[in-house]
Every structure is written in C-alpha cells, then in structure tokens.
Motif scaffolding. Structure first.
Motif, PDB file in Angstrom:
ATOM      1  N   TRP A 151       3.403  27.833 -12.603  1.00 11.18           N
ATOM      2  CA  TRP A 151       4.449  27.514 -13.576  1.00 11.18           C
ATOM      3  C   TRP A 151       4.017  27.907 -14.983  1.00 11.18           C
ATOM      4  O   TRP A 151       4.850  28.338 -15.798  1.00 11.18           O
ATOM      5  N   MET A 152       2.725  27.767 -15.288  1.00 10.81           N
ATOM      6  CA  MET A 152       2.238  28.190 -16.595  1.00 10.81           C
ATOM      7  C   MET A 152       2.388  29.702 -16.774  1.00 10.81           C
ATOM      8  O   MET A 152       2.606  30.191 -17.885  1.00 10.81           O
ATOM      9  N   GLN A 153       2.275  30.449 -15.691  1.00 10.22           N
ATOM     10  CA  GLN A 153       2.422  31.905 -15.758  1.00 10.22           C
ATOM     11  C   GLN A 153       3.897  32.326 -15.783  1.00 10.22           C
ATOM     12  O   GLN A 153       4.244  33.342 -16.370  1.00 10.22           O
ATOM     13  N   ASN A 154       4.744  31.527 -15.113  1.00  8.61           N
ATOM     14  CA  ASN A 154       6.166  31.857 -15.007  1.00  8.61           C
ATOM     15  C   ASN A 154       6.955  30.552 -15.031  1.00  8.61           C
ATOM     16  O   ASN A 154       7.275  29.993 -13.983  1.00  8.61           O
ATOM     17  N   PRO A 155       7.277  30.022 -16.225  1.00 11.48           N
ATOM     18  CA  PRO A 155       7.867  28.675 -16.344  1.00 11.48           C
ATOM     19  C   PRO A 155       9.336  28.629 -15.935  1.00 11.48           C
ATOM     20  O   PRO A 155      10.236  28.750 -16.773  1.00 11.48           O
ATOM     21  N   VAL A 156       9.568  28.433 -14.644  1.00 11.03           N
ATOM     22  CA  VAL A 156      10.932  28.365 -14.116  1.00 11.03           C
ATOM     23  C   VAL A 156      11.336  26.908 -13.918  1.00 11.03           C
ATOM     24  O   VAL A 156      10.506  26.002 -13.937  1.00 11.03           O
ATOM     25  N   GLY A 157      12.635  26.683 -13.706  1.00 12.76           N
ATOM     26  CA  GLY A 157      13.138  25.367 -13.360  1.00 12.76           C
ATOM     27  C   GLY A 157      12.938  24.312 -14.428  1.00 12.76           C
ATOM     28  O   GLY A 157      12.766  23.130 -14.104  1.00 12.76           O
ATOM     29  N   SER A 158      12.973  24.711 -15.694  1.00 11.20           N
ATOM     30  CA  SER A 158      12.708  23.758 -16.772  1.00 11.20           C
ATOM     31  C   SER A 158      13.389  24.220 -18.054  1.00 11.20           C
ATOM     32  O   SER A 158      13.767  25.392 -18.185  1.00 11.20           O
ATOM     33  N   GLN A 159      13.536  23.288 -19.008  1.00  9.86           N
ATOM     34  CA  GLN A 159      14.070  23.633 -20.313  1.00  9.86           C
ATOM     35  C   GLN A 159      13.595  22.605 -21.333  1.00  9.86           C
ATOM     36  O   GLN A 159      13.171  21.498 -20.985  1.00  9.86           O
ATOM     37  N   LEU A 160      13.671  22.994 -22.613  1.00  9.22           N
ATOM     38  CA  LEU A 160      13.252  22.121 -23.698  1.00  9.22           C
ATOM     39  C   LEU A 160      14.360  21.120 -24.029  1.00  9.22           C
ATOM     40  O   LEU A 160      15.522  21.490 -24.164  1.00  9.22           O
ATOM     41  N   ASN A 161      13.972  19.858 -24.163  1.00 12.44           N
ATOM     42  CA  ASN A 161      14.887  18.827 -24.640  1.00 12.44           C
ATOM     43  C   ASN A 161      14.661  18.651 -26.139  1.00 12.44           C
ATOM     44  O   ASN A 161      13.619  18.150 -26.558  1.00 12.44           O
ATOM     45  N   PRO A 162      15.607  19.069 -26.985  1.00 15.43           N
ATOM     46  CA  PRO A 162      15.383  18.973 -28.443  1.00 15.43           C
ATOM     47  C   PRO A 162      15.162  17.545 -28.927  1.00 15.43           C
ATOM     48  O   PRO A 162      14.487  17.335 -29.938  1.00 15.43           O
ATOM     49  N   ALA A 163      15.718  16.568 -28.221  1.00 15.15           N
ATOM     50  CA  ALA A 163      15.578  15.182 -28.663  1.00 15.15           C
ATOM     51  C   ALA A 163      14.149  14.672 -28.509  1.00 15.15           C
ATOM     52  O   ALA A 163      13.622  13.964 -29.366  1.00 15.15           O
ATOM     53  N   THR A 164      13.518  15.037 -27.405  1.00 15.90           N
ATOM     54  CA  THR A 164      12.156  14.548 -27.136  1.00 15.90           C
ATOM     55  C   THR A 164      11.086  15.582 -27.464  1.00 15.90           C
ATOM     56  O   THR A 164       9.899  15.243 -27.506  1.00 15.90           O
ATOM     57  N   MET A 165      11.497  16.834 -27.676  1.00  7.70           N
ATOM     58  CA  MET A 165      10.559  17.947 -27.896  1.00  7.70           C
ATOM     59  C   MET A 165       9.566  18.040 -26.734  1.00  7.70           C
ATOM     60  O   MET A 165       8.371  18.205 -26.917  1.00  7.70           O
ATOM     61  N   ARG A 166      10.109  17.945 -25.531  1.00 10.25           N
ATOM     62  CA  ARG A 166       9.323  18.069 -24.311  1.00 10.25           C
ATOM     63  C   ARG A 166      10.044  19.006 -23.348  1.00 10.25           C
ATOM     64  O   ARG A 166      11.289  19.006 -23.290  1.00 10.25           O
ATOM     65  N   MET A 167       9.259  19.763 -22.575  1.00  8.98           N
ATOM     66  CA  MET A 167       9.830  20.538 -21.488  1.00  8.98           C
ATOM     67  C   MET A 167      10.126  19.585 -20.333  1.00  8.98           C
ATOM     68  O   MET A 167       9.268  18.780 -19.958  1.00  8.98           O
ATOM     69  N   GLU A 168      11.323  19.686 -19.775  1.00  5.57           N
ATOM     70  CA  GLU A 168      11.734  18.792 -18.701  1.00  5.57           C
ATOM     71  C   GLU A 168      12.198  19.606 -17.495  1.00  5.57           C
ATOM     72  O   GLU A 168      12.720  20.714 -17.634  1.00  5.57           O
ATOM     73  N   VAL A 169      12.014  19.026 -16.315  1.00  6.31           N
ATOM     74  CA  VAL A 169      12.397  19.700 -15.076  1.00  6.31           C
ATOM     75  C   VAL A 169      13.914  19.729 -14.958  1.00  6.31           C
ATOM     76  O   VAL A 169      14.586  18.707 -15.126  1.00  6.31           O
ATOM     77  N   THR A 170      14.442  20.906 -14.657  1.00  4.91           N
ATOM     78  CA  THR A 170      15.870  21.039 -14.354  1.00  4.91           C
ATOM     79  C   THR A 170      16.100  21.324 -12.882  1.00  4.91           C
ATOM     80  O   THR A 170      17.157  21.014 -12.341  1.00  4.91           O
TER      81      THR A 170
END
Length: 531
Positions: A151-170
């Motif tokens: 996932w670090m090489q190819n970060p799929v299935g996730s997006q940034l949440n602007p409210a928490t400033m964290r990458m979250e699983v989608t």
C-alpha cells in the motif's frame, strides 16, 4: 546526506530492517522445506526423513527466534521515529499489522512450540499438520506485512479526510488485492524459498565433502535442488511482473533502475552495464541489449518508458497542481470552522487532490507551499530523482545472483536425477561458497524497493521528510548505536548457534521404522502399492 532528523530516522529504520531481513527469508523457506521432509517421513515411515526433519527444524528454530526478536523493534519504530506517518495513515497501515499479529504470528508461534515438543506426544499425522501450520503461519506473516508495504508503494482504496487530516480506508478489499502487494508477496516468498534451498544445499554439500552424514546430506540436496530450482525460476517470472507493475505505478523508480535519463523510442533497451552520473545526468560506457526493457516494462513493442528528465518535468506540473490543492485544502478546513462550505474550494480539492502530496515536497524549503518560488519548485521536482547509481547496481547484483541460482540448482537437479551428486567436488565447493549470496540478493532487492521509492514514504501521498517524529538528532543517533550494537551481538549469537548445530550434525534416531501411509520403496524410488 545531511545528518538531520530525517536522515537519521531513515538510517535507523534501514539498519534495523536490513538486520531483520537477514532472518526472514531463511525462516520462510526452511519452514516449507522442513514440512516437505516430514511429509516424506509420514508417507514412507523411514526414520532418516524424521532425522532430517529434526535437524533442519533445529536450524529453523534458531533462526525463527532471532527473526521474531528483531522484527518486534521495527513495529515500535513507527511510533517512535515516524509519529506523523502513524497519525496520517494509521487507519490503513495499522489494520494489516494488527491482522498479522493476531492471525499469523500467534498461529506460527503456537505451532512452533508443538513442533519441537510434540514429537513423542502426538501422532505422526498430527505432528505433520503442526509442521505445515508453522509453514503457513510464517508465510501469512509475510503476506500481511507486504500488504501494508504494498500500500505504501501503491496507495489504493483510501482517501484523505480533510476534517481529520488522516488517510482513511474507502475500500479494504482494494487494499488486500493491491496488485503491487500481491506481486511483492509472491516475489519475496519465492526469494525466501531460494535462500533456504541454497542454505540446505550448501550445508549438505559441506557434509558430503567431509564424508559425514552422506545419506542424509544427499537426500537433503535432492529436496533442496528440486525445491530451489522451482523457486528460482518463479523468482524470475515474478520479478518480471514486479517490473511491469513498477512501470504503471512507480515510473521514476524504473527509470532510475535503468539509469534512463531520457525517454527512448519503443521498445526500450536494457542497460546491461554502465556508470551512471547523477551530476551530468548521463550513463557512461553503457552497454545496451535492444528491446529487453521495453518487453519487461511494458510487455509491448510500441509503448515507450519515460526517462528521468521527462518525469522531472511532469513532477513540476504535479507540484504546481499540488499547490492549488493545498490552497483549496486550507480554505476548506477554514470554512469547516465557520460552518460555511465553499463549493468552489471543495471542487478544486477534488480536481487537484491527487497531486496534494507533491505540494508537501516543498515543505523541505518553505513552510507554506503557496509561497514557493519557481527555483524551489525546481528543487522539489529534482528531489523526485532517487540515487540512481545505488539502484542501478543493486538491481543488477540481485538479477545476476538470481540467474546464478537457476544455473546451480539446475546442475544439482540433473546430478540428483543421475544419482551423481558426489561426483564433482568443485561443484560441491561452489554450493558451499554461494551460501551468503541469497542474503545479498535479498538485501539488494529490499534496497531497490524501498530506496527507489524516495522521496516518498507513501508514493505520491506523503514525503519521507514530512513523516518523522519531533525528536532530537542526538536521541535518534543514540538509538541507532544501541540497536546496531544489540543486533550485531544477536547476529553473532545466531551465527554461533547455527554453526555449532551444523558442526554437531544431525543426531541419530534409533527408533523403529514406522508404518507408512500406503506407500513403499521400490528400486530406490517411492511407489504406490500394487492393486
């Protein structure tokens, strides 16, 4: 490289990872080889196979203990040295690590105890199941770790949440089925199988040269060369798959491996030899093999592989887009505080959000990426180029070792089929001398994968320089010295225990021949019973 907190944190993780990876490949491969040997023992009932299982199992156990102890520290480092990284992607990265600990590690650790202490307390079939559970647990551990790394090489299935400033699983299924993770898993596991096969082959060849335990050693060599040849061939095939995926997801890494400064007409050639020059951006004395890189990297004859200079220019554009995304993100977060949503800012963030990570590259030179000058944008774009000479040569050392293993395993497989394993002392000596090479190849592969990703800790999402903890350089330097000292002592202890066990050799098993599971020996081969 300046000895700042980022460089020191990278150095510490690299040192602990390289030490840890001295033990991982042998654990992966030996667990399967030992299970294969015990399978033969259960099928034939011959005690020499039980003796072989116990001997190689002892070496597996020594290596397993050191692998576990060095691996635990690596996970602690995410909280110690990479706290912002842990905060930013903990929701995604933590899940595979937790599953690895709960599912794979406990399975492996539990059955390791049963394997060593259950010989006279369990039935043959039950003990065989235990051996395979150890092997499966070992490989499951690698699976979940490599899902996280993939996932670090190819970060799929996730997006940034602007409210928490964290990458979250989608989509967790996309994380699990990430093609980069799957390719890395099978490639890494196959490399571990080769490592164990070369180790068993070399130790057994040493016994044959010394005239000790010849029957056990020859059988071990037969298992090792058969298993090793299949594994070595699969490493090459799976390495080709990794190269193809790198073309899709990490174009700069592939260009650096090839020292390809400018895009070549399709199909691109493979640089067999050369001296990369980072300053002049040129490869001196290059020797090319036409078409090969194009076929490996694109599996076509008409698709070009982009060069480093062209990728840097593309990086400038993505940095400029990232600045737009950064500005939109700041305004979206400000609007969250007022309760008034600005649709235009949200649309800009969605449009340019995939390039947001490129704006963070500028934080090495300026606090607010929106204040970056054209010169700073140029510097950030050029920072996308990893150390080309290191990648160029480590990749070629790894590949050369891989083809050598195929040749050696093929030769011993042929001699095993002809029952002439002891006819060529020079070949036996070669098998002994190449024992360290799989570890060298594995470490080179790790350097290619991880060093080639720089300057990213998460490809295109988070730069390495932005992921570190707020620690003093002296603190990190002290822990580096401590870890290197402790790990060196552990490595010396492990080598001492392994060499002592090898010199002592397999212990005699004077128990009676056991009943078989319907198989018998016939003319020196294993055959099914007659109807």
């Amino acid at each position: 490289m300046e000895l700042d907190i980022v460089a020191l944190s990278r150095l510490q993780f690299a040192m602990t990872a390289l030490y840890h990876f001295l033990f991982v490949p042998l654990t992966l491969g030996l667990s399967v080889i030992v299970a294969i040997m015990e399978t033969v023992y259960v099928m034939t009932g011959r005690r020499i196979w039980r003796q072989m299982t116990k001997f190689w199992g002892t070496l597996f156990g020594i290596n397993f203990v050191l692998g576990v102890s060095t691996g635990i520290v690596m996970e602690f480092q995410f909280g110690m040295n990479w706290s912002y990284y842990s905060h930013y992607v903990g929701d995604i990265f933590g899940a595979p690590l937790a599953i690895e600990g709960l599912m794979a590690f406990f399975l492996e650790a539990t059955f390791v105890g049963l394997f060593f202490f259950g010989w006279d307390r369990m039935s043959k079939v039950a003990h065989l199941i235990t051996a395979w559970c150890v092997a499966i647990g070992s490989n499951f551990s690698a699976l979940w770790i490599l899902i996280a790394n993939g996932w670090m090489q190819n970060p799929v299935g996730s997006q940034l949440n602007p409210a928490t400033m964290r990458m979250e699983v989608t989509n967790f299924f996309e994380v699990l089925t990430n093609p980069v993770a799957q390719a890395k898993f099978v490639h890494t596991v196959s490399a571990g199988y080769v490592t164990a096969a070369v180790f068993v082959l070399g130790v057994s060849a040493w016994y044959v040269l010394k005239g000790r335990h010849s029957e056990l050693a020859k059988r071990s060599m037969t298992v090792a060369c058969s298993f090793g040849l299949a594994a070595a061939l699969s490493v090459v095939v799976l390495g080709d798959e990794s190269g193809y995926l790198t073309t899709e997801h990490q174009k700069m890494k592939l260009a650096a491996i090839e020292s390809m400064w400018d895009t070549e007409p399709a199909p691109a050639s493979f640089t067999l030899f050369g001296i990369p020059d980072m300053q002049d951006r040129e490869t001196h004395f290059a020797v090319h093999i036409p078409w090969v890189m194009g076929l490996i990297g694109t599996r076509s004859l008409d698709t070009p592989i982009e060069g480093i200079n062209q990728l840097v220019e593309q990086g400038k554009t993505r940095i400029e887009n990232g600045i737009i995304a950064y500005d939109a993100l700041v305004k979206v977060r400000e609007n969250m505080g007022t309760g008034v949503a600005d649709t235009a800012d949200q649309q800009r963030l969605e449009q340019y959000g995939n390039d947001l990570g490129y704006a963070y590259l500028l934080k090495r030179w300026v606090d607010d990426p929106r204040d970056a000058t054209p010169a700073q944008i140029d510097m950030a774009a050029n920072s996308l180029v990893p150390d080309v000479p290191i990648l160029f040569w480590t990749f070629r050392i790894m590949v050369a070792c891989g083809f050598l293993f195929i040749a050696v395993m093929g030769a011993f497989f042929y001699l095993s089929a002809r029952r002439r394993l002891d006819h060529y002392p020079w070949l036996l000596k070669l098998a002994v001398w190449i024992i360290p090479l799989p570890w060298i190849a594995a470490e080179c592969g790790w350097i290619v994968a991880e060093f080639g990703r720089q300057p990213w800790i998460i490809e295109g999402i988070l730069p390495t320089a932005a992921a570190v903890s707020s620690l003093g350089a002296s603190t990190v330097l002290l822990t580096i010295v401590a870890f290197v000292a402790i790990y060196t002592v552990l490595f010396i202890v492990e080598m001492g225990l392994m060499l002592a066990a090898i010199r002592k050799g397999p212990q005699p098993d004077n128990g009676p021949e056991m009943p078989t599971l319907g198989f018998r020996r016939q003319h020196g081969t294993m055959a099914a019973p007659a109807e």
